[in-house]
Enzyme design. Structure first.
Site, PDB file in Angstrom:
ATOM      1  CG  ASP A 162      -3.645  -9.860  -2.048  1.00  0.00           C
ATOM      2  OD1 ASP A 162      -3.394  -9.271  -0.979  1.00  0.00           O
ATOM      3  OD2 ASP A 162      -4.173  -9.279  -3.014  1.00  0.00           O
ATOM      4  CG  ASP A 165      -3.389  -5.733   2.729  1.00  0.00           C
ATOM      5  OD1 ASP A 165      -2.954  -5.400   1.615  1.00  0.00           O
ATOM      6  OD2 ASP A 165      -3.250  -5.059   3.765  1.00  0.00           O
TER       7      ASP A 165
END
Length: 264
Positions: free
Chosen positions: A209, A211
């Protein structure tokens, strides 16, 4: 107990099928219980030891992992090299979910809340952490990844937060501004303790992902989203681990003399 394996792997429960002819052993340590039993099996003709750092049911939070016990156990059974795959967030836009980063530096942001050394005296010892990961082992990993054609980054700095919470947007923005590439909750002190034990540490950060969503204007990270990306890429990670292990040669490394070169 020595020479049961030469390469250790810390990881998640999805790696059990990675080993052939597997058997489990329990190691007692001076530092308490390990996260789980060690599973020893064959990979590419080599004896490999695997342990899930959070336990097989993922019940141990990052700040409560007994890193010293886990690393000591790997050393006790004869490991010379330890691979630490981990889920991690990206702090920079060019590092995308699904990419792999072979980190060469860490920044400890856990603020001393974890037992992070074996060297508590009485003989004073100072281990250099200038280059915390093994350059030789990382080069093997880079060549293996090139062969497989996966998207990867040859180096990066991982900032290690205590967890179990994710970073705030303000913290994430600060880490990005410092030029750090990766954020994770387990690389410290795991990798450093591996070096203290005269073994070669290698990090494989699987980016799950962006962050806090800041560098990509995406939604902030959630645990469910992290695990979804990790599960989707676990087969790639297994392929990479197999290729790395197949290419490891039984030769000495400067990491294997870390302790000897650090005595006062």
């Amino acid at each position: 107990m020595e020479n049961l394996a030469t390469i250790g792997v810390f990881g998640g429960s999805g790696f059990y099928s990675f080993l052939e002819n597997a058997r489990e052993i329990t190691i007692e340590t001076p530092y308490g219980h390990t996260s789980d039993k060690i599973t020893i099996g064959d990979v590419a003709g080599k004896k490999v030891a695997f342990m899930p750092r959070h336990g097989r049911n993922h019940s141990i939070t990052p700040e409560n992992v007994n890193y010293r016990a886990n690393v000591w156990a790997m050393k006790q059974i004869g490991c010379k090299r330890v691979i630490s795959p981990c889920a991690a967030g990206s702090l920079q836009k060019h590092i995308k979910p699904g990419d792999i980063v072979f980190c060469d530096q860490f920044v400890d942001w856990t603020f001393g809340r974890r037992k992070d050394t074996f060297l508590e005296g009485p003989l004073v010892t100072h281990i250099s952490a200038a280059d915390p990961y093994c350059a030789n082992f990382r080069e093997i990993a880079i060549k293996s990844c090139e062969k497989l054609g996966f998207n990867f980054h040859k180096k990066g700095t991982v900032v290690v937060i205590n967890g179990p919470r994710f970073a705030t947007k303000a913290e994430s923005k600060f880490f990005t501004s410092q030029g750090f590439e990766v954020i994770n909750m387990t690389q410290y002190p795991e990798s450093y303790l591996v070096k203290e034990m005269d073994m070669c540490p290698l990090n494989i950060s699987l980016i799950t992902d962006y962050d806090a969503g800041l560098v990509s204007d995406s939604e902030p990270v959630s645990h469910a989203a992290v695990m979804e990306v990790f599960k989707n890429n676990i087969e790639h990670l297994k392929e990479l681990l197999y290729e790395i292990i197949a290419n490891v040669k039984e030769e000495e490394c400067v990491c294997h003399s870390t302790l000897k070169n650090s005595r006062v």
